[in-house]
Motif scaffolding. Structure first.
Motif: not given
Length: 291
Positions: A219-239
């Motif tokens: 998460e600290d290296r991928w462009i989609g997640t770095r420098a973004k909130r870490k308490d909310i997942r990019f891949v969430r519940t997927a339900v």
């Protein structure tokens, strides 16, 4: 005409192929496209296909953009260097240059919830932002006008391509139920020769649990997640069907009122009609433009 510094920088990036996203990138005759409205399962589908195409690799968030490129995450110059034939991810509405494509559709009532938390993660909205207001903007196509509204995006592809043999429609809900069977359709559509064991392995490597592990690691290296909130997942519940407990009746009604006929044609039961409309079986849901 005077140009601003921003205009000059943008022009330089375009000239050098350093810009990202948009519709104006070079397209080759053998390009294939993986298209959906945002938060409809496109990243998961990329992992499924990448794990099928490259069984010898560990597919991760750090290399997915170079295996199945996302035009938002890499520059146009990098995109042009991807080996052909390319399979390109995009969220764009109809573009006549996309000749062979897979389109993924998901219940908009679930999409809006996933998009809400995505906007929180990205910092586009803050904690406490009313989901009712977000739903209103979502229906009006104001959440991200780049991709139009959910209904405009979905209808632009289905109304123009549904009966064409170079169009494959996938439904997120059916993919969750019968992942291997739906992936087999993708393999056939893309001309990938594989057996059942390879399909099952690709599905196992692409579960939401596995993707969350990879996201956490990178998460600290991928462009989609770095420098973004870490308490909310990019891949969430997927339900599927999470909207039933996350949205109130007014919010559901706003979405159904906007796109009821389109949703119904895709097999999504409308809450406003449940008392009068019989449930549509999975076998009645269109899954391929070739069927």
């Amino acid at each position: 005409m005077l140009r601003t510094t921003a205009d000059l920088i943008d022009g330089f990036k375009t000239l050098m192929g350093l810009n990202r996203g948009g519709r104006n990138f070079k397209i080759y005759p053998d390009d294939r496209f993986l298209v959906s409205y945002p938060r409809s399962g496109n990243t998961w589908t990329r992992f499924l296909i990448a794990n099928l195409l490259f069984p010898e690799k560990e597919v991760s968030f750090l290399n997915i953009d170079y295996l199945i490129p996302d035009v938002i995450n890499i520059t146009h110059r990098e995109l042009d260097r991807i080996p052909r034939p390319r399979l390109i991810k995009t969220h764009q509405y109809f573009d006549p240059r996309y000749k062979k494509l897979i389109y993924i559709v998901r219940d908009p009532r679930d999409v809006v919830i996933s998009y809400y938390y995505f906007h929180l993660k990205q910092g586009f909205i803050t904690d406490g932002y009313p989901i009712s207001k977000f739903v209103q903007r979502f229906v009006l196509g104001e959440v991200d006008p780049t991709y139009a509204s959910w209904g405009e995006n979905v209808a632009s592809w289905i109304s123009t391509r549904f009966s064409k043999e170079d169009f494959l429609l996938l439904q997120y809900e059916k993919m969750k139920k019968t992942t291997v069977a739906e992936l087999a359709k993708v393999a056939d559509f893309l001309g990938i020769r594989c057996d059942g064991a390879r399909l099952s392995t690709a599905a196992e490597k692409s579960t939401a649990e596995r993707m969350r592990e990879l996201e956490k690691r990178d998460e600290d290296r991928w462009i989609g997640t770095r420098a973004k909130r870490k308490d909310i997942r990019f891949v969430r519940t997927a339900v599927t069907g999470g909207w039933r407990s996350a949205l109130n009746s007014e919010e559901v009604s706003a979405i159904e009122s906007a796109w009821g006929p389109l949703m119904r044609s895709l097999g999504y039961d409308l809450q406003s009609e449940q008392a009068n409309v019989p449930h549509m079986a999975d076998s009645d849901v269109p899954v391929s433009g070739r069927e």
